[in-house]
Motif scaffolding. Sequence first.
Motif, short mmCIF file in Angstrom:
data_model
loop_
_atom_site.label_atom_id
_atom_site.label_comp_id
_atom_site.label_asym_id
_atom_site.label_seq_id
_atom_site.Cartn_x
_atom_site.Cartn_y
_atom_site.Cartn_z
N UNK A 81 0.82 -1.21 0.00
CA UNK A 81 0.00 0.00 0.00
C UNK A 81 0.86 1.27 0.00
N UNK A 82 1.83 1.37 0.87
CA UNK A 82 2.68 2.57 0.93
C UNK A 82 3.45 2.75 -0.37
N UNK A 83 3.97 1.67 -0.92
CA UNK A 83 4.67 1.72 -2.21
C UNK A 83 3.74 2.26 -3.29
N UNK A 84 2.52 1.77 -3.31
CA UNK A 84 1.54 2.23 -4.31
C UNK A 84 1.31 3.74 -4.17
N UNK A 85 1.16 4.21 -2.94
CA UNK A 85 0.86 5.62 -2.70
C UNK A 85 2.03 6.54 -3.05
N UNK A 86 3.24 6.00 -3.15
CA UNK A 86 4.40 6.81 -3.56
C UNK A 86 4.33 7.19 -5.03
N UNK A 87 3.51 6.50 -5.81
CA UNK A 87 3.36 6.80 -7.23
C UNK A 87 2.28 7.86 -7.40
#
Length: 165
Positions: free
Chosen positions: A42-48
């Motif tokens: 989730x956090x990785x996704x939100x970095x995009x």
Amino acid sequence: MDVTLRLATMSDLPTIVDIYNQTIPSHQVTADLKPVTVDQRRAWFLEHTPEHYPMWVVLQADQVVGWLSFSPFYGREAYAKTAEISIYLDRSVQGQGVGSQVLELAAKQLTTVGLTTLVAYIFSSNLPSIKLFKKFGYEQWGFLPAVAELGHRPNDLVILGRHFD
């Protein structure tokens, strides 16, 4: 069959994770050794972000068959026009020209997000991906021998890159 890109939304994350997890058992594509969860990603996704480091889903006949992302290359301001490109395709469409279509579409997105250079990190054992990127003008810019252990075997990392005008 032609593919299109659509900006990924949080509701796409389970499919993105599923497609990513399909690659783990082969020990050819990713350095993760066990499946990841939606919560872990989730956090990785939100970095995009759509403005500079977007993530898209790849659609074929309105079905998500893969994903494409641009991620920060090194995290320092001088590298802001360079991004890491990642492409993951569902096993059901691999080898059907979808990767070529995605790379063509990716190049068309660069100016809208302010990027001029893309780099791809590919394991030396992943010959189909190396061949695909080289077909689209990416050149080998780096080689890191035996930096990963995949399936109890050392694997090299090839860094391919391309400047876009």
